[in-house]
Scaffold this motif. Structure first.
Motif, short mmCIF file in Angstrom:
data_model
loop_
_atom_site.label_atom_id
_atom_site.label_comp_id
_atom_site.label_asym_id
_atom_site.label_seq_id
_atom_site.Cartn_x
_atom_site.Cartn_y
_atom_site.Cartn_z
N ASP A 66 15.80 -26.61 34.54
CA ASP A 66 15.04 -26.15 33.38
C ASP A 66 14.89 -27.30 32.36
OD1 ASP A 66 17.39 -26.29 31.94
OD2 ASP A 66 17.78 -24.14 32.04
N HIS A 67 14.31 -27.00 31.20
CA HIS A 67 14.03 -28.04 30.20
C HIS A 67 15.25 -28.85 29.80
CE1 HIS A 67 10.08 -26.11 28.42
NE2 HIS A 67 9.91 -26.59 29.63
N SER A 68 16.44 -28.22 29.93
CA SER A 68 17.62 -28.88 29.34
C SER A 68 17.85 -30.27 29.93
CB SER A 68 18.86 -27.99 29.50
OG SER A 68 19.12 -27.79 30.87
N VAL A 69 17.50 -30.46 31.19
CA VAL A 69 17.72 -31.77 31.79
C VAL A 69 16.78 -32.82 31.18
CG1 VAL A 69 16.19 -31.41 33.78
CG2 VAL A 69 18.11 -33.01 33.96
N GLN A 70 15.58 -32.41 30.84
CA GLN A 70 14.65 -33.35 30.20
C GLN A 70 15.12 -33.66 28.78
OE1 GLN A 70 12.68 -34.41 32.44
NE2 GLN A 70 11.38 -32.83 33.41
N VAL A 71 15.69 -32.66 28.13
CA VAL A 71 16.24 -32.88 26.79
C VAL A 71 17.37 -33.90 26.87
CG1 VAL A 71 17.44 -31.77 24.84
CG2 VAL A 71 15.57 -30.56 26.02
N GLU A 72 18.19 -33.78 27.92
CA GLU A 72 19.26 -34.76 28.12
C GLU A 72 18.70 -36.16 28.39
OE1 GLU A 72 22.47 -33.63 30.84
OE2 GLU A 72 21.94 -31.53 30.44
N VAL A 73 17.62 -36.23 29.13
CA VAL A 73 16.98 -37.53 29.40
C VAL A 73 16.60 -38.21 28.09
CG1 VAL A 73 14.89 -38.60 30.33
CG2 VAL A 73 16.18 -36.97 31.73
N VAL A 74 16.04 -37.43 27.17
CA VAL A 74 15.66 -38.00 25.86
C VAL A 74 16.89 -38.59 25.17
CG1 VAL A 74 14.81 -37.44 23.55
CG2 VAL A 74 13.63 -36.55 25.57
N GLY A 75 17.97 -37.81 25.14
CA GLY A 75 19.20 -38.31 24.51
C GLY A 75 19.73 -39.56 25.20
N ALA A 76 19.68 -39.54 26.52
CA ALA A 76 20.18 -40.69 27.28
C ALA A 76 19.34 -41.94 27.01
CB ALA A 76 20.18 -40.36 28.77
N LEU A 77 18.05 -41.76 26.91
CA LEU A 77 17.17 -42.90 26.62
C LEU A 77 17.48 -43.48 25.25
CD1 LEU A 77 14.72 -44.75 27.12
CD2 LEU A 77 13.25 -42.91 26.30
N LEU A 78 17.67 -42.60 24.26
CA LEU A 78 17.99 -43.09 22.91
C LEU A 78 19.33 -43.83 22.92
CD1 LEU A 78 16.82 -40.13 20.63
CD2 LEU A 78 15.56 -42.17 21.35
N ASP A 79 20.29 -43.29 23.64
CA ASP A 79 21.59 -43.98 23.77
C ASP A 79 21.39 -45.34 24.42
OD1 ASP A 79 22.77 -41.77 22.68
OD2 ASP A 79 23.52 -40.97 24.59
N HIS A 80 20.64 -45.35 25.51
CA HIS A 80 20.38 -46.59 26.25
C HIS A 80 19.74 -47.64 25.34
CE1 HIS A 80 19.19 -49.23 29.52
NE2 HIS A 80 17.94 -49.17 29.09
N LEU A 81 18.85 -47.19 24.46
CA LEU A 81 18.16 -48.12 23.55
C LEU A 81 18.93 -48.31 22.25
CD1 LEU A 81 14.48 -46.83 24.01
CD2 LEU A 81 15.49 -48.93 24.96
N ASN A 82 20.07 -47.62 22.16
CA ASN A 82 20.90 -47.73 20.96
C ASN A 82 20.15 -47.31 19.69
OD1 ASN A 82 23.43 -48.17 19.99
ND2 ASN A 82 23.08 -50.35 19.56
N ILE A 83 19.37 -46.24 19.82
CA ILE A 83 18.62 -45.71 18.68
C ILE A 83 19.34 -44.48 18.14
CG2 ILE A 83 16.47 -44.57 18.02
CD1 ILE A 83 15.02 -46.38 20.02
N LYS A 84 19.70 -44.57 16.86
CA LYS A 84 20.43 -43.45 16.24
C LYS A 84 19.50 -42.33 15.85
CE LYS A 84 24.75 -45.17 15.65
NZ LYS A 84 24.54 -46.00 16.88
N GLU A 85 18.37 -42.71 15.28
CA GLU A 85 17.47 -41.71 14.71
C GLU A 85 16.04 -42.01 15.14
OE1 GLU A 85 17.59 -39.78 10.26
OE2 GLU A 85 16.71 -41.76 10.49
N ILE A 86 15.37 -41.00 15.64
CA ILE A 86 14.06 -41.21 16.26
C ILE A 86 13.00 -40.31 15.60
CG2 ILE A 86 14.42 -39.41 18.01
CD1 ILE A 86 12.69 -42.80 18.64
N ASN A 87 11.77 -40.75 15.67
CA ASN A 87 10.63 -39.90 15.33
C ASN A 87 10.02 -39.42 16.64
OD1 ASN A 87 10.38 -40.54 12.28
ND2 ASN A 87 10.54 -42.56 13.25
N LEU A 88 9.88 -38.12 16.77
CA LEU A 88 9.35 -37.54 18.01
C LEU A 88 7.91 -37.05 17.81
CD1 LEU A 88 12.39 -35.36 19.21
CD2 LEU A 88 11.69 -37.60 20.08
N VAL A 89 7.05 -37.45 18.73
CA VAL A 89 5.69 -36.90 18.75
C VAL A 89 5.51 -36.27 20.13
CG1 VAL A 89 3.22 -37.43 18.68
CG2 VAL A 89 4.79 -38.62 17.14
N GLY A 90 5.29 -34.97 20.14
CA GLY A 90 5.22 -34.27 21.42
C GLY A 90 3.86 -33.63 21.67
#
Lengths: 270, 270, 270, 270
Positions: A66-90
């Motif tokens: 379900d969506h939760s895995v994609q939500v985790e992907v977003v978090g993992a990407l931000l961690d990978h890029l070392n971004i604390k705070e993001i602007n999301l455009v969906g």
């Protein structure tokens, strides 16, 4: 570029400098869909593009999720890029992921812009999803094309850009004829089946711009109004005569609304 | 700051650096009305504020005039500041001046944003102007306040911000009680009487964002649609549940729509 | 014809046979306003017209009053005509009286049609009422005309029927120049000041059709939506490009919506 | 009852007395769809129901045809019933036939009411038609059900009447599982492929009420506006929050708008 999430390859791109913006794809999109937008979005911002699991150059999944895995992907990407705070455009599906990420991680989202969003897969959308999946049983890509694409662009856009649509039809019929793509689309569609955050919108803390399109024949304006009413301090704006695929139908509005919201300081009057 | 135009003092302010934006006032406004917007508009842009003739700290006029003199004031200010190309953001009366300036000087306007605009003083608006002028014959500022202000804010805004409106009522009744102000307002209103550029919109060459508000009880959305249809390549966006005074009712949308339009690169798809 | 209510003469007319329909006037109207509608409304129905107190040929009032006396007039007229159950069609002020009558006497209203209605005199409408009353202090009928009439017809109607409006202007300026009329209008306006049935709509039991007009610049569509949401089993319908004075702007819709609602049997599907 | 048209059986029903109204079916409908409406429509009118060719109890066709044959069926039925002048009420496909009949035989149509109409099968609708026909290639009725039905009811209706929809789903999946039905539906869909009367609307002479639904996800409101603008003297009315299948979603409005328009005398003011 890529990184590994739970053993799965995730493809992403990043360009430009400034307040970071992560563009979250609609269900049938990929990082490639943003080609014409890269220059404007990266002019004053760090733009990040991402292929969700089962999209573009990211890994395929095996079974249902379900969506939760994609939500985790977003978090993992931000961690990978070392971004604390993001602007999301969906965009559509991407707005659903954005909403869920902002609900789970309110402190990590600085601002949010949601195009053609829904906060739930209601009974109608669930039934439409079944039509999409039924269409994958047809032998060629045509059935899937005709079942999914026509209502995604407004009647007015079909009238005005028929040549472009006919070019696109060829590309998409070939694309949808690919079994790997069809199987991915079935899983992506299924991942939305039980989505419903209508009772959790109040958890969203960031300034949110909700963009509705009067001629969205897939997710009509009442759904975005519901989101705007649920998020304190959100603002709602409407693009007239525009359909579900607003980033293609009104690219300058998509860009200027997004960048204006992300890059402008909030004004306090009351 | 000030400069002299045809022997008349013109008051203006300028702050910040970047693509220059000239904010053009509505009829009852002055440079002071923008207090809360200065920070956001000057963060990445050179912001220029201006009192039209008969507004704020600019000179009073003697007899009757029309919009053309205010259009000349805009040109003179740009000359004075040595600005070749400007971005115009107009509010109501200011949008009318912006439209006329862009028609006369298409090469001097880079981009334009029009809020709650009309391209003509039609028979209804002419009659409303007469009501406003009739109200100056009443002895106190109350009559003018009640005649002009209530329809300028949406019903929803009145409901939600009644305290703020009541504070503002006191200020405005005092302001409208001043004979110099009332005489200026009569002249400003009269200056709009014969305004009509509905047949000249095609002359406008710059990317133009037209912003409409569903609950504008003074200049309803059909008028902005007419403008958007008349200007090739313009885009129309709608703020729901918002009235004529959109910069006060939806300050964050006013700001982000304006700055997003001015500061984003155009995207070409078709 | 007339009857006496609390010592006051009440003027009314009745014509035709069939399910009775009582047309309830807007604030500046009288039985005379319905001249063009008599034939169609009385073709298959008994049509009843009424001048409220301070309207047309009914008696003038002396001091201040509120809507409740007009609601009593409706009841007294029905008693006088020996009508047990009535169909009410209301216009603006008349819709307010209809709503209150239906709340107080749910068993006496068979069906109801409300045009351009509000369920309350909110802060904005209260302020507009003050403008109207201020305008009576101006020496001639012009001030009252320009203050009250322009926003009551849509911009589109002013454009299309300017000749008719200019004829009407002469008549109305003469009418509003009459001191007795102006004093009546002040009292009628004041009678609405504290009107608010927003919390009592649930008491209404009869099938109710709520008619909204997109360009109603006096009582915008959100107000009628509120009414429709408050009355169980009501239906909402919208006339596009039409203003507050819908019976003049769209006479065939006014007639056919009213008669269709009153004369059709209810259909049950769910 | 039935009569023979070009060797084909045509099924129809007639009941009641008064101004005759012919209800013209949408594409997937039949005379049976009007069960709940018979009583109200025949109370004061002669109601006539008709199965088009390839619908209900009328004959099946063999090969491809276009709307013109259905238009002829309407004429033949009126001749058979010896009716000189008819009132037409059309739903979707039925509105298309009504428009074409009124264009060809302007003197035979007294009044017309069009629900959810389009005046052309534009490129988007053509593509949607292809999806419908593709879906007949799926082995069971499910594919056709999910492809065609979900967007025909509004999101709001799906939310509110899910139980009813689920009952209906069973019936329709069985119905669409029938090969004869599927083949008929393909032909009916194909019959619309080249439909376009957008340049002939001016030929329509009768008072026409055009009814639009804000949430029509198949034929959006801009299409009905186009029709209303094309027919001199037509009136446009909008049902908010309602989808394409308005006769089921808002049966009381369907009934009262239709009967009100047909049975009311025209009012002349200007």
């Amino acid at each position: 570029m890529e990184f590994v999430f739970n053993g799965k390859k995730i493809y992403y791109e990043t360009m430009g400098e400034g307040q970071p913006i992560l563009l979250l794809n609609g269900i049938m999109m990929s990082t490639g869909s943003w080609e014409n937008f890269k220059e404007s979005f990266s002019a004053n911002n760090r733009l990040i593009l991402l292929d969700f699991l089962d999209q573009g150059r990211s890994a395929r999944m095996a079974g249902r999720y379900d969506h939760s895995v994609q939500v985790e992907v977003v978090g993992a990407l931000l961690d990978h890029l070392n971004i604390k705070e993001i602007n999301l455009v969906g965009v559509s599906y991407g707005s659903s992921i954005a909403l869920q990420f902002a609900i789970l991680h309110p402190t990590r989202v600085r601002k949010m812009v949601l195009f053609n969003a829904t906060c739930r897969t209601g009974p109608q959308l669930k039934a439409i999803g079944k039509a999409w999946n039924e269409a994958t049983k047809l032998p060629t890509g045509e059935g899937y094309y005709y079942t999914t694409i026509p209502p995604i662009y407004s009647t007015a856009f079909w009238d005005k850009h028929l040549d472009w649509m006919q070019e696109r039809e060829k590309t998409l019929i070939a694309f949808f004829g690919n079994d790997v793509v069809r199987e991915s689309l079935v899983r992506l569609t299924d991942s939305s089946e039980n989505y419903d955050v209508s009772e959790q919108l109040w958890k969203i803390a960031c300034p949110t711009l909700v963009v509705s399109c009067t001629d969205d024949q897939l997710v009509p304006p009442a759904e975005q109004r519901r989101i705007a009413e649920g998020i304190a301090g959100s603002q709602l704006v409407v693009i007239p005569d525009c359909g579900h695929c607003s980033f293609f139908e009104a690219p300058d509005l998509f860009t200027s609304l997004s960048l204006g919201w992300v890059n402008s300081k909030t004004v306090k009057i009351f």
